[in-house]
Design a protein around this motif. Structure first.
Motif, mmCIF file in Angstrom:
data_model
loop_
_atom_site.group_PDB
_atom_site.id
_atom_site.type_symbol
_atom_site.label_atom_id
_atom_site.label_comp_id
_atom_site.label_asym_id
_atom_site.label_seq_id
_atom_site.Cartn_x
_atom_site.Cartn_y
_atom_site.Cartn_z
ATOM 1 N N LEU A 1 0.824 -1.208 0.000
ATOM 2 C CA LEU A 1 0.000 0.000 0.000
ATOM 3 C C LEU A 1 0.860 1.261 0.000
ATOM 4 C CD1 LEU A 1 -2.767 -1.038 2.580
ATOM 5 C CD2 LEU A 1 -3.080 -0.707 0.116
ATOM 6 N N MET B 1 -5.061 9.418 0.944
ATOM 7 C CA MET B 1 -5.729 8.226 0.423
ATOM 8 C C MET B 1 -5.004 6.958 0.878
ATOM 9 S SD MET B 1 -6.673 7.240 -3.526
ATOM 10 C CE MET B 1 -7.653 8.744 -3.669
ATOM 11 N N THR B 2 -3.659 6.973 0.795
ATOM 12 C CA THR B 2 -2.880 5.814 1.233
ATOM 13 C C THR B 2 -3.059 5.588 2.726
ATOM 14 O OG1 THR B 2 -1.242 6.140 -0.510
ATOM 15 C CG2 THR B 2 -0.553 4.864 1.408
ATOM 16 N N ARG C 1 -5.559 6.396 4.630
ATOM 17 C CA ARG C 1 -6.889 5.843 4.911
ATOM 18 C C ARG C 1 -6.938 4.355 4.573
ATOM 19 N NH1 ARG C 1 -8.687 10.929 2.931
ATOM 20 N NH2 ARG C 1 -8.941 10.075 0.830
ATOM 21 N N ALA C 2 -6.303 3.971 3.494
ATOM 22 C CA ALA C 2 -6.299 2.558 3.102
ATOM 23 C C ALA C 2 -5.555 1.708 4.131
ATOM 24 C CB ALA C 2 -5.655 2.399 1.722
ATOM 25 N N ALA D 1 -7.693 1.425 7.260
ATOM 26 C CA ALA D 1 -8.833 0.541 7.048
ATOM 27 C C ALA D 1 -8.424 -0.926 7.150
ATOM 28 C CB ALA D 1 -9.476 0.810 5.694
ATOM 29 N N ALA D 2 -7.176 -1.214 6.800
ATOM 30 C CA ALA D 2 -6.712 -2.599 6.768
ATOM 31 C C ALA D 2 -6.032 -3.046 8.053
ATOM 32 C CB ALA D 2 -5.750 -2.800 5.587
#
Length: 512
Positions: free
Chosen positions: A216, A497-498, A500-501, A504-505
């Motif tokens: 990511l 964006m990164t 948040r990703a 989330a994971a």
């Protein structure tokens, strides 16, 4: 009467201008990757004897406790599993592995300007360790280290010119879950610096999770594999001469995921390694050669750092003594063995047994850092910030260590002897036709920034000037710089964006 005054005044102004002008990277007096190797405590015959003793240890004694997967890989390559469960390594197998191992390792930074070329005797200094306390330099107290402390250390190291890479120096003691601690350690280090990062993982499954996070951060798995900017510090052995099962499984997962590995053998002379310096080197070399066979049996040519990393005991008590002269010699001897094999190598230096950044810490840190660099060690781990024989880490000491390493790097660079450097014509012009001093000479002005290193915090003023300025304290100056550095936002933080990703994971504990 006025001419010399004018000349001296002009020289002072010129010197000031020269000092404030930024230098191109290749002109800086010290920089990452300077070539060491001038110091050699071991003779050529000594190196041969250590090598053959290590081969004999591998062939006759071998290593116990390899995981089943490792046994399959290494026996397929030519290792022999004995009835006693120990893997033994024929000399021909070891020497063939040395011959085909990867000698052209570059440890990537997230920012390519921080890439580290580990060929030859190029020297790089950085952090490392697993301190469980943060040292408060003002009060002299020790408190359990936290994730925020680790993140702050990484952010500080990112801004220090003479810290070339960041391997996790502290454990996030406020995160009890091992998986979450491993993942948050990785996140904090990568969010704090674009220099190369080193870290470790408790279990193979955690390493695979970490690789997903790195994909990511990199953008894609392909991008990660093209430029892996994190390496795995792997204690694959439990000295003496036993494999560490879970660490070996982690190593296999990291190799599968394209992550460079540091093969770390950390025996303690007089406890888990022989008390003699030569014997401790023999055992460390033997264990790392076994690791090299292991790595290349799984994936030939995988980037691996030959991490002979033995420590020293104070034989009066059995306690570790990382700041000793014996430790400095042990590290330098290990560096010579890396050169002997022409393999990328790393070891520990810069450790202080002192509990605070004081005079004891200064002599302990400088002694081993200079010898490590002068012996041509590619990766000098634990070079700044470490106290109490690796139990404590200090932010102020990290900042002071940047100054200390700058001076050590100048020693690594050595003395260039060229026709210009011999200065005969400069001496002639100064003594026969000039002012009788070199303060304003063209040579002085040209060399004052390219050949001389100046401390950021070290005080070189006269006693009178020092008193007039209120007798500034070195620790207070380091604290002030720490506050200033941490007031600036990290340039390594991920785009929204990164981030948040990732959040989330994975269960990230640092605030967004």
């Amino acid at each position: 009467m006025n001419a010399p005054v004018s000349r001296r005044s002009g020289g002072r102004a010129a010197r000031h201008a020269a000092r404030t002008a930024p230098l191109a990277e290749h002109l800086r007096p010290v920089r990452p990757g300077l070539t060491g190797g001038h110091f050699a405590p071991l003779s050529a015959a000594d190196l041969d004897r250590i090598h053959h003793a290590a081969l004999a240890a591998l062939e006759q004694i071998g290593l116990a406790n390899a995981p089943a997967s490792g046994i399959r890989a290494m026996t397929a390559a030519g290792a022999i599993l004995g009835d006693d469960g120990r893997l033994r390594f024929p000399a021909a197998l070891v020497e063939d592995t040395i011959a085909r191992a990867n000698r052209h390792v570059t440890l990537c930074g997230r920012d390519p300007r921080h890439d580290l070329d580990l060929s030859g005797t190029r020297v790089h200094f950085g952090t490392a360790g697993a301190a469980v306390h943060l040292v408060d330099a003002a009060t002299g107290t020790y408190a359990e280290s936290t994730l925020q402390d680790l993140y702050d250390a990484t952010r500080i190291a990112d801004r220090l010119d003479n810290i070339h890479f960041v391997q996790r120096p502290m454990v996030a003691r406020d995160i009890p879950d091992p998986r979450e601690m491993d993942l948050n350690t990785l996140y904090a280090c990568c969010a704090g610096t674009t220099k190369h990062v080193g870290t470790s993982f408790s279990e193979a499954a955690f390493a695979r999770d970490a690789l997903r996070m790195l994909h990511l951060i990199a953008g894609t798995e392909t991008a990660w594999r093209a430029r892996p900017f994190v390496s795995n510090s792997n204690c694959f052995v439990v000295p003496p001469m036993k494999f560490a099962l879970e660490s070996c499984e982690v190593m296999e997962a990291c190799i599968e995921g394209g992550m460079p590995v540091l093969l770390l053998s950390a025996g303690q002379a007089g406890a888990t390694a022989p008390a003699s310096i030569a014997g401790a080197i023999v055992q460390a070399v033997a264990e790392c050669l076994a690791g090299l066979v292991y790595v290349n049996a799984i994936r030939p040519g995988h980037p691996a750092i030959f991490g002979t990393w033995p420590f020293v005991s104070d034989l009066r008590t059995g306690a570790m003594s990382g700041g000793s002269g014996e430790q400095a010699l042990l590290t330098a001897g290990c560096a010579q063995m890396h050169r002997y094999y022409d393999l990328p190598g790393g070891a520990a230096a810069g450790i202080a047994d002192a509990k605070l950044p004081d005079m004891q810490a200064g002599w302990e840190q400088m002694c081993s850092n200079v010898l490590a660099g002068a012996s041509g060690l590619n990766m000098v781990y634990e070079a700044a910030g470490m106290h109490a024989s690796l139990l404590g880490f200090c932010h102020e000491s990290l900042i002071l260590g940047d100054d200390l390493i700058g001076q050590a790097l100048r020693c690594v660079r050595g003395i260039e002897v060229t026709e210009d450097a011999l200065s005969l014509e400069v001496i002639r012009a100064t003594c026969l036709d000039g002012p009788g001093h070199y303060l304003g000479s063209e040579q002085t002005l040209s060399l004052m920034q390219t050949d001389y290193v100046y401390p950021n915090l070290g005080d070189r003023s006269s006693p009178k000037e020092w008193a007039e300025r209120g007798q500034p304290n070195l620790i207070a100056a380091a604290t002030a710089r720490k506050i200033a550095l941490l007031a600036r936002p990290s340039t390594a933080r991920f785009d929204p964006m990164t981030d948040r990703a990732i959040r989330a994971a994975f269960p990230i504990h640092l605030p967004a």
